[in-house]
Design an enzyme around this catalytic site. Sequence first.
Site, PDB file in Angstrom:
ATOM      1  CE1 TYR A  84     -32.436  -6.712   5.930  1.00 34.48           C
ATOM      2  CE2 TYR A  84     -30.567  -6.742   4.428  1.00 34.48           C
ATOM      3  CZ  TYR A  84     -31.381  -7.381   5.352  1.00 34.48           C
ATOM      4  OH  TYR A  84     -31.139  -8.690   5.682  1.00 34.48           O
ATOM      5  CE  LYS A  89       0.926  -3.379  -2.847  1.00 33.47           C
ATOM      6  NZ  LYS A  89       1.433  -2.290  -2.007  1.00 33.47           N
TER       7      LYS A  89
END
Length: 342
Positions: free
Chosen positions: A242, A35
């Site tokens: 950042y 899956k």
Amino acid sequence: MPAPLRLRLDGDALIHNWRQLDRMSGAAACGAAVKANGYGLGSTEVARRLAAAGCRDFFVATWAEAQALVPLGLTLSVLHGVRAEDMEAARGGFARPVLNTEAQVARWRGAGGGACDVMVDTGMNRLGVSAEAIAGGLLDGLTIETLMSHLACADEDSAMNEAQRQRFAALRGMTAARRMSLANSAGIGLGEDYAFDLTRPGLALYGGVPRAEMGGMIRQVVYPQAQILQRRCVRMGEAVGYNATWIAPGETEVAIINLGYADGYRRAFSGVGAARHDDVVLPELGRVSMDLVAIDVSACPHLAEGDWLEIDYALPAASQASGVSQYELLTGWGRRAGRLWG
């Protein structure tokens, strides 16, 4: 268009892991959960390799996932069952529904009651019909291939594991099911008492280690690699990334690579992740951003723009470093990363 980010996927390790789990399953057959697009690696390529190795039972979550695998001619079970919207696909006969609710049982029976699987809840309180409903005749007359349940705490030494096993074992002979299935990857690690007739590994196929004692048995499958976009010298006292969370303690050679949280390399690796080149560990610097990561390459003066780095991504260690589950680390890889099987 060649991608500047790729997952190198070890097909031999995938097959090794399935064979190891098959051996651990004892007399039970060993299937495969494919899956979520083969846990992010590509369900078609995963299933094709496992089928060639001898796997005969495959599990997906939805009918769309099953339909994508139809060309391979596999035996497929759809874990989420059959909604009203799924009936047209389900009547196509290319997969069996795993019936999870009394409404799904009624819907399937009303459509003719062909071959199906059934999920019974033994304590997880997620999907599944109740043992009481089964005792009351809910499944009478259905053609059931596999009666299954799911362990909630198999990756822990929990009393709930044995309680669920006993509840499930008590259902033997109460339905027309040809087989019974309880164990996922971690459940296989609990021992053959949990294997019943069919096991359904997922995580461990792809290099995850759900229980510590399985660590020496499972091989890494996924090796992320990213290309260097720029190499720069960062002077002492300057910041990278950042919020300036990393300040150079001295002159540092930094490579900016094509990788970020939009690709599935989580922000949780900020300051704790690493890359490798020729077995040299190269620390990640500062914040992981959407598309870029900074790596200290001072130890590799020959590395230049266009070269490739391998990301440190052995799942148990990466999970411990980042605090992100092994499942999320596998399934989170985005479409921008190429998949390169070897």
